[in-house]
Design a protein around this motif. Structure first.
Motif, PDB file in Angstrom:
ATOM      1  N   UNK A  42       0.891  -1.197   0.031  1.00 56.62           N
ATOM      2  CA  UNK A  42      -0.064  -0.051  -0.049  1.00 56.62           C
ATOM      3  C   UNK A  42       0.826   1.185  -0.093  1.00 56.62           C
ATOM      4  N   UNK A  43       0.582   2.220  -0.875  1.00 58.64           N
ATOM      5  CA  UNK A  43       1.800   3.332  -1.123  1.00 58.64           C
ATOM      6  C   UNK A  43       0.884   4.482  -1.616  1.00 58.64           C
ATOM      7  N   UNK A  44       1.704   5.483  -1.425  1.00 58.16           N
ATOM      8  CA  UNK A  44       1.045   7.113  -1.826  1.00 58.16           C
ATOM      9  C   UNK A  44       2.242   7.704  -2.083  1.00 58.16           C
ATOM     10  N   UNK A  45       1.936   8.465  -3.232  1.00 56.31           N
ATOM     11  CA  UNK A  45       2.830   9.342  -3.981  1.00 56.31           C
ATOM     12  C   UNK A  45       4.253   8.955  -4.519  1.00 56.31           C
ATOM     13  N   UNK A  46       5.159   9.520  -3.752  1.00 54.84           N
ATOM     14  CA  UNK A  46       6.608   8.708  -4.301  1.00 54.84           C
ATOM     15  C   UNK A  46       6.633   7.092  -3.677  1.00 54.84           C
ATOM     16  N   UNK A 137      -0.804  -4.405  -5.284  1.00 53.63           N
ATOM     17  CA  UNK A 137      -0.672  -2.926  -5.097  1.00 53.63           C
ATOM     18  C   UNK A 137      -1.856  -2.156  -4.978  1.00 53.63           C
ATOM     19  N   UNK A 138      -1.910  -1.442  -3.664  1.00 52.65           N
ATOM     20  CA  UNK A 138      -2.938  -0.428  -3.556  1.00 52.65           C
ATOM     21  C   UNK A 138      -2.517   1.115  -3.346  1.00 52.65           C
ATOM     22  N   UNK A 139      -2.908   1.870  -4.358  1.00 55.35           N
ATOM     23  CA  UNK A 139      -2.453   3.078  -4.731  1.00 55.35           C
ATOM     24  C   UNK A 139      -3.424   4.265  -3.893  1.00 55.35           C
ATOM     25  N   UNK A 140      -3.207   5.146  -2.978  1.00 57.99           N
ATOM     26  CA  UNK A 140      -4.102   5.915  -2.407  1.00 57.99           C
ATOM     27  C   UNK A 140      -4.160   7.396  -3.157  1.00 57.99           C
ATOM     28  N   UNK A 141      -5.352   7.789  -3.221  1.00 61.77           N
ATOM     29  CA  UNK A 141      -5.544   9.255  -3.671  1.00 61.77           C
ATOM     30  C   UNK A 141      -6.572   9.921  -2.934  1.00 61.77           C
ATOM     31  N   UNK A 142      -6.828  11.085  -2.939  1.00 62.38           N
ATOM     32  CA  UNK A 142      -7.841  11.762  -2.258  1.00 62.38           C
ATOM     33  C   UNK A 142      -8.880  12.482  -3.232  1.00 62.38           C
ATOM     34  N   UNK A 143      -9.857  12.043  -3.185  1.00 54.97           N
ATOM     35  CA  UNK A 143     -11.067  12.571  -3.707  1.00 54.97           C
ATOM     36  C   UNK A 143     -11.221  14.176  -3.482  1.00 54.97           C
ATOM     37  N   UNK A 144     -11.147  15.243  -4.103  1.00 55.87           N
ATOM     38  CA  UNK A 144     -11.326  16.526  -3.792  1.00 55.87           C
ATOM     39  C   UNK A 144     -12.483  16.951  -3.351  1.00 55.87           C
ATOM     40  N   UNK A 145     -13.771  16.251  -3.968  1.00 59.82           N
ATOM     41  CA  UNK A 145     -14.931  16.624  -3.887  1.00 59.82           C
ATOM     42  C   UNK A 145     -15.689  16.098  -2.535  1.00 59.82           C
ATOM     43  N   UNK A 146     -15.124  14.687  -2.119  1.00 57.32           N
ATOM     44  CA  UNK A 146     -15.825  14.167  -0.867  1.00 57.32           C
ATOM     45  C   UNK A 146     -14.784  14.176   0.228  1.00 57.32           C
ATOM     46  N   UNK A 147     -13.261  14.468  -0.186  1.00 63.64           N
ATOM     47  CA  UNK A 147     -12.469  14.521   1.004  1.00 63.64           C
ATOM     48  C   UNK A 147     -11.892  13.012   1.390  1.00 63.64           C
ATOM     49  N   UNK A 148     -12.505  11.963   0.760  1.00 58.62           N
ATOM     50  CA  UNK A 148     -12.175  10.774   1.066  1.00 58.62           C
ATOM     51  C   UNK A 148     -11.023   9.962   0.482  1.00 58.62           C
ATOM     52  N   UNK A 149     -10.349   9.074   1.146  1.00 61.09           N
ATOM     53  CA  UNK A 149      -9.483   7.757   0.425  1.00 61.09           C
ATOM     54  C   UNK A 149      -9.932   7.380  -0.779  1.00 61.09           C
ATOM     55  N   UNK A 150      -9.386   7.221  -1.968  1.00 61.00           N
ATOM     56  CA  UNK A 150      -9.827   6.177  -2.905  1.00 61.00           C
ATOM     57  C   UNK A 150      -8.429   5.690  -3.183  1.00 61.00           C
ATOM     58  N   UNK A 188      -5.134  11.707   2.943  1.00 61.48           N
ATOM     59  CA  UNK A 188      -6.065  10.837   3.690  1.00 61.48           C
ATOM     60  C   UNK A 188      -5.603   9.207   3.958  1.00 61.48           C
ATOM     61  N   UNK A 189      -4.400   9.259   3.485  1.00 58.80           N
ATOM     62  CA  UNK A 189      -3.746   7.803   3.775  1.00 58.80           C
ATOM     63  C   UNK A 189      -2.257   7.921   3.281  1.00 58.80           C
ATOM     64  N   UNK A 190      -1.358   7.913   4.228  1.00 57.54           N
ATOM     65  CA  UNK A 190       0.095   8.072   3.683  1.00 57.54           C
ATOM     66  C   UNK A 190       0.839   7.033   4.404  1.00 57.54           C
ATOM     67  N   UNK A 191       0.869   5.854   3.996  1.00 59.13           N
ATOM     68  CA  UNK A 191      -0.356   5.247   3.022  1.00 59.13           C
ATOM     69  C   UNK A 191      -1.469   4.791   3.612  1.00 59.13           C
TER      70      UNK A 191
END
Length: 334
Positions: A42-46, A137-150, A188-191
């Motif tokens: 599970x990972x985020x960004x870099x 693999x599980x990659x995390x991003x933040x939904x701008x409109x809901x503020x929730x992790x996807x 929202x998730x790092x990671x």
């Protein structure tokens, strides 16, 4: 003498710009050593970029292919950043950073030019990433409109998903996927750890931190204050999840949960490779330093830190946690 089979782990990789080269070094040493075998990440960004490069290389040529792909990726990052490395840039960084926070990327960059897209298009074969047979693999991003992790996994791992995971709102346009805009997953998730609880993943979790958890003293300058605010912000979601894990583990250990509910909860061994000592002296401005000497210095620090962890804690994998979750994440204060 027959070498024992490698011990399976899930990895959790933080984001942090160029400081992700520290994680490159950690992964490089773990792959070279061979005692620990990542089966899920599970990972985020870099961290997400490291994860994709590793999966692609592993599909092509196992551990050696993963190590080669990681080095090729960071080499490409360094080459792409060469035009930005003007003499004295470090002294200008606080002013540049302030300017980006007072202006919109939609005004500064109306056409949404993103050099990271070019790097990823050239360096990451997403078909090979998705085809990796033994690494989830599980990659995390933040939904701008809901503020929730996807969390993107399986066939959803694409160029745009990886870009979204690293889209800092003051620097990049939001990345649109399925009609929704996304920013950096670090908010929202790092990671994000929770995807590793619900999937068929190993019972050991190894977290690779690159945002220092602890810093002595009180920051005084505007730059130092902002640096620490960002570190706290990008560690907050991870700490919250670790506290939840610690609470559940305490309930399980005390026998407070029984019956069908006990069967739905999972005992997890948690391990941690921290960059507090290795990266604590580097200011936030160095997260944008893509010079090859700096990236390889971070890689070497990552390798050294991973070796120290292997020497001390590798035998705990599959047996017990090598960190005290209660002391580290349930207690308040220093």
């Amino acid at each position: 003498m027959t070498r024992p089979s490698p011990r399976s782990v899930s990895l959790a990789l933080q984001g942090g710009g160029a400081h992700g080269a520290f994680t490159w070094g950690v992964l490089d040493r773990l792959l070279e050593d061979g005692r620990i075998e990542p089966r899920a990440i599970s990972a985020t960004s870099a961290g997400a970029m490291n994860a994709c490069a590793m999966a692609m290389g592993r599909t092509r040529d196992g551990a050696n292919g993963a190590r080669e792909a990681l080095e090729a990726f960071w080499s490409a990052v360094s080459r792409a950043g060469a035009p930005m490395r003007a003499p004295g840039w470090g002294r200008l960084f606080p002013w540049i950073d302030a300017f980006t926070r007072l202006t919109s990327p939609y005004d500064r960059n109306p056409f949404g030019y993103d050099p990271l897209r070019t790097i990823l298009e050239r360096q990451i074969d997403f078909e090979a990433v998705r085809a990796c047979p033994d690494l989830k693999l599980f990659l995390c991003a933040t939904c701008v409109t809901t503020g929730r992790a996807r969390v993107f996994s399986g066939g959803d791992i694409t160029l745009d998903a990886l870009r979204a995971s690293a889209a800092l709102p003051f620097l990049h346009h939001a990345v649109e996927i399925d009609g929704a805009p996304y920013w950096d997953g670090g908010f929202t998730g790092n990671p994000a750890l929770w995807p590793l609880f619900y999937a068929d993943t190993p019972g050991d979790l190894l977290i690779v931190h690159i945002n220092p958890l602890h810093r002595p003293g009180t920051p005084r300058s505007a730059e130092d204050i902002m640096d620490r605010v960002n570190e706290i912000t990008f560690n907050a979601s991870l700490l919250a999840e670790l506290r939840a894990i610690a609470f559940v583990q305490e309930l399980l250990g005390s026998g407070a949960v029984t019956g069908p509910r006990r069967e739905r909860l999972r005992t997890l061994n948690v391990h941690s490779i921290k960059a507090d000592e290795a990266l604590g002296a580097w200011p936030a401005s160095t997260k944008y330093d893509t010079s090859w000497p700096f990236l390889t210095r971070l890689r070497d620090l990552g390798r050294e830190t991973a070796q120290a962890w292997l020497d001390t804690h590798a035998d705990a994998v599959g047996v017990r946690s090598s960190i005290d979750l209660k002391a580290g994440f349930l207690q308040s204060g220093p």
